[in-house]
Scaffold this active site. Structure first.
Site, PDB file in Angstrom:
ATOM      1  N   ARG A  36     -10.485 -16.132  94.578  1.00 16.25           N
ATOM      2  CA  ARG A  36     -10.803 -14.663  94.298  1.00 16.25           C
ATOM      3  C   ARG A  36     -10.947 -13.718  95.641  1.00 16.25           C
ATOM      4  O   ARG A  36     -10.734 -12.675  95.364  1.00 16.25           O
ATOM      5  CB  ARG A  36     -11.965 -14.828  93.385  1.00 16.25           C
ATOM      6  CG  ARG A  36     -11.807 -15.125  92.254  1.00 16.25           C
ATOM      7  CD  ARG A  36     -13.426 -15.021  91.302  1.00 16.25           C
ATOM      8  NE  ARG A  36     -12.942 -15.148  89.813  1.00 16.25           N
ATOM      9  CZ  ARG A  36     -13.861 -15.460  88.716  1.00 16.25           C
ATOM     10  NH1 ARG A  36     -15.073 -15.478  89.112  1.00 16.25           N
ATOM     11  NH2 ARG A  36     -13.372 -15.646  87.767  1.00 16.25           N
ATOM     12  N   LYS A 197     -13.238 -24.199  70.975  1.00 19.91           N
ATOM     13  CA  LYS A 197     -13.781 -23.859  69.665  1.00 19.91           C
ATOM     14  C   LYS A 197     -12.733 -22.646  69.089  1.00 19.91           C
ATOM     15  O   LYS A 197     -12.382 -21.613  69.955  1.00 19.91           O
ATOM     16  CB  LYS A 197     -15.103 -22.825  69.853  1.00 19.91           C
ATOM     17  CG  LYS A 197     -16.189 -23.976  69.829  1.00 19.91           C
ATOM     18  CD  LYS A 197     -17.570 -23.291  69.973  1.00 19.91           C
ATOM     19  CE  LYS A 197     -18.615 -23.985  70.036  1.00 19.91           C
ATOM     20  NZ  LYS A 197     -19.908 -23.268  70.390  1.00 19.91           N
ATOM     21  N   GLY A 349     -10.770 -20.021  82.305  1.00 19.80           N
ATOM     22  CA  GLY A 349     -11.532 -20.776  83.487  1.00 19.80           C
ATOM     23  C   GLY A 349     -10.869 -22.093  83.722  1.00 19.80           C
ATOM     24  O   GLY A 349     -10.214 -22.458  84.659  1.00 19.80           O
ATOM     25  N   GLY A 372     -12.890 -14.374  80.894  1.00 18.16           N
ATOM     26  CA  GLY A 372     -13.525 -13.540  79.848  1.00 18.16           C
ATOM     27  C   GLY A 372     -12.808 -12.114  79.716  1.00 18.16           C
ATOM     28  O   GLY A 372     -12.282 -11.928  78.692  1.00 18.16           O
TER      29      GLY A 372
HETATM   30  P1  ADP Z   1     -10.613 -21.942  79.361  1.00 21.39           P
HETATM   31  O1  ADP Z   1     -12.050 -21.663  80.142  1.00 21.39           O
HETATM   32  O2  ADP Z   1      -9.653 -22.327  79.873  1.00 21.39           O
HETATM   33  O3  ADP Z   1     -10.550 -20.763  78.665  1.00 21.39           O
HETATM   34  P2  ADP Z   1     -12.226 -23.110  76.961  1.00 21.39           P
HETATM   35  O4  ADP Z   1     -13.750 -22.860  77.618  1.00 21.39           O
HETATM   36  O5  ADP Z   1     -11.959 -22.418  75.810  1.00 21.39           O
HETATM   37  O6  ADP Z   1     -11.078 -23.204  78.093  1.00 21.39           O
HETATM   38  O7  ADP Z   1     -12.371 -24.652  76.500  1.00 21.39           O
HETATM   39  C1  ADP Z   1     -12.691 -25.653  77.611  1.00 21.39           C
HETATM   40  C2  ADP Z   1     -13.357 -26.757  76.955  1.00 21.39           C
HETATM   41  O8  ADP Z   1     -12.618 -27.200  75.573  1.00 21.39           O
HETATM   42  C3  ADP Z   1     -13.394 -27.927  77.926  1.00 21.39           C
HETATM   43  O9  ADP Z   1     -14.745 -28.083  78.091  1.00 21.39           O
HETATM   44  C4  ADP Z   1     -12.758 -29.100  77.046  1.00 21.39           C
HETATM   45  O10 ADP Z   1     -13.742 -30.258  77.175  1.00 21.39           O
HETATM   46  C5  ADP Z   1     -12.936 -28.589  75.773  1.00 21.39           C
HETATM   47  N1  ADP Z   1     -12.231 -29.329  74.623  1.00 21.39           N
HETATM   48  C6  ADP Z   1     -10.625 -29.440  74.846  1.00 21.39           C
HETATM   49  N2  ADP Z   1     -10.172 -30.242  73.772  1.00 21.39           N
HETATM   50  C7  ADP Z   1     -11.299 -30.562  73.186  1.00 21.39           C
HETATM   51  C8  ADP Z   1     -11.324 -31.693  72.178  1.00 21.39           C
HETATM   52  N3  ADP Z   1     -10.142 -32.226  71.307  1.00 21.39           N
HETATM   53  N4  ADP Z   1     -12.590 -31.960  71.548  1.00 21.39           N
HETATM   54  C9  ADP Z   1     -13.742 -31.472  72.289  1.00 21.39           C
HETATM   55  N5  ADP Z   1     -13.565 -30.448  73.373  1.00 21.39           N
HETATM   56  C10 ADP Z   1     -12.560 -30.109  73.600  1.00 21.39           C
HETATM   57 MG    MG Z   2     -14.064 -22.027  79.580  1.00 19.71          MG
END
Ligand code: ADP
Ligand code: MG
Length: 393
Positions: A36, A197, A349, A372
């Site tokens: 960053r 989620k 992230g 975000g």
């Molecule tokens: P990003 O930060 O890239 O936007 P998210 O914060 O939405 O990603 O999601 C990351 C989380 O999703 C991780 O902690 C990962 O463990 C969880 N995750 C991914 N696949 C699964 C799964 N099949 N079951 C439970 N958790 C999951």
């Molecule tokens: Mg995340």
């Protein structure tokens, strides 16, 4: 909708308050990852070259309105000094007499860094008096903190109303890259959405749906979609109250001729800490199984889709990638995105961390510095830190 750019300001000899996103991970008194800091260099260097007196400000971590020694910015100032080949002076407070004095003694091209903005509770409260105190330090305001643009805080929103304002070069690069996904993306356009989620990503899914040709849904959120299709997902992470929402999205997609693909095979285990998992077809998941990654067949066919497209957006890991046993799907997709000849953008992230861990970052066209903020922009939301900057006159 172009915002006024820093390059349109006459900054020579002017005090420029520049909001940056130096919310970097620290290990003791060392900056662990300076991505960053490096991302803000073009704006800082532009300001120096044009003779501005640069007052940088950022938050770091969550000090919740109190000074905390472990969240002071001296290590950040040191790292920035190395990159700029110039001394960046870290100030001991955010506003106040000492800060005012330090700013008064600046020469053209000098750079100072205010102390962590969130040491002052008025920052997150978007307090007008605090915004005016910040504004009083400077003649002009530049917001280059894309990663904080979705927050209406004093240093991102309030202060922009108090001074002639513009966006910085990083902010511009983020808007250009993410804007290219929303406005006239080159087709075919595939979005890969993973993560935990559905509830975190539903707005992005809705806003991207009419814009993409194919939506690949993996990660924990795919489970709720599988349920909506009547499949058994055993003990996997699910959001039962979103099954209807998932079903509607699948229907909408077929109405507008967008292909939504879910995993055809998965990796399952009894728990997320398991040392290894079993690959199985998606329709033979047992009652005690947790789906923790996409399977190799899914990764192969999604990689082909990614290869054949002109625009690729990826957000969210496709499995529990923190555990190496369930990181293969994410790694395979990361490699496919890196290989793709189309225009590639990654935001979020965990997905950004994955691409960096794999050493593939320099093969991606744009890696967003805002988790975000990039998602909110792709949801079609107005980012307060941007809305406060005037349009290009
Ligand atoms: P990003 O930060 O890239 O936007 P998210 O914060 O939405 O990603 O999601 C990351 C989380 O999703 C991780 O902690 C990962 O463990 C969880 N995750 C991914 N696949 C699964 C799964 N099949 N079951 C439970 N958790 C999951
Ligand atoms: Mg995340």
């Amino acid at each position: 909708m172009a915002k006024r750019s820093v390059t349109q300001l006459d900054v020579h000899g002017q005090r420029v308050l520049c909001r940056v996103d130096f919310n970097v991970p620290l290990a003791g008194s060392q900056v662990q990852d300076d991505t960053r800091i490096r991302a803000a260099l073009p704006t800082i260097e532009w300001l120096r070259k044009h003779g501005a007196r640069i007052i940088l400000c950022t938050h770091l971590g969550r000090p919740k309105g109190e000074a905390r020694d472990d969240l002071r910015l001296a290590p950040v100032a040191r790292r920035l000094s190395d990159h700029l080949d110039a001394q960046v002076k870290p100030l001991a407070s955010v506003t106040g007499e000492e800060v005012t004095k330090a700013v008064e003694s600046m020469s053209n091209g000098d750079v100072v860094l205010l102390e962590n903005l969130r040491f002052d509770p008025r920052e997150e409260a978007n307090d007008q008096t605090f915004a005016r105190e910040l504004a009083a330090l400077a003649d002009l305001y530049v917001n280059d903190a894309f990663g904080a643009a979705h927050r209406a805080h004093a240093s991102t929103e309030g202060v922009a109303h108090q001074l002639p304002s513009a966006i910085g070069l990083l902010m511009q690069a983020e808007l250009d890259a993410l804007g290219r996904l929303l406005d006239n993306p080159e087709r075919p356009f595939v979005a890969i959405i993973g993560g935990a989620k559905v509830s975190d990503k539903i707005k992005v899914l809705h806003n991207l749906l009419p814009r993409v040709d194919t939506l690949l849904i993996g990660g924990g959120m795919a489970n709720t979609f599988l349920l909506a299709q009547g499949k058994a997902v055993g003990a996997s992470l699910v959001e039962p109250d979103l099954i209807d929402v998932a079903r509607k999205l699948l229907e909408q997609a077929s109405d507008v001729d967008v292909q939504i693909l879910l995993p055809v095979d998965v990796v399952t285990a009894p728990s997320i800490d398991a040392a290894s998992g079993k690959v199985r077809p998606v329709d033979s998941v047992g009652g005690d199984d947790m789906i923790l990654d996409i399977g190799p067949e899914t990764a192969r066919s999604w990689s082909d889709t990614i290869d054949a497209t002109k625009t690729v957006f990826w957000n969210g890991p496709l499995g529990v990638a923190e555990n190496p046993a369930f990181a293969n799907g994410t790694a395979d997709i990361a490699e496919a995105v890196a290989r793709a000849s189309g225009y590639t953008v990654i935001g979020g992230g965990e997905s950004v961390a994955a691409i960096e861990r794999l050493g593939l970052a320099d093969r991606i066209d744009h890696i967003s510095t805002g988790g975000g903020a990039s998602l909110e922009l792709l949801e079609g939301a107005d980012l307060p830190g941007l809305a406060a900057i005037p349009e290009d006159a």
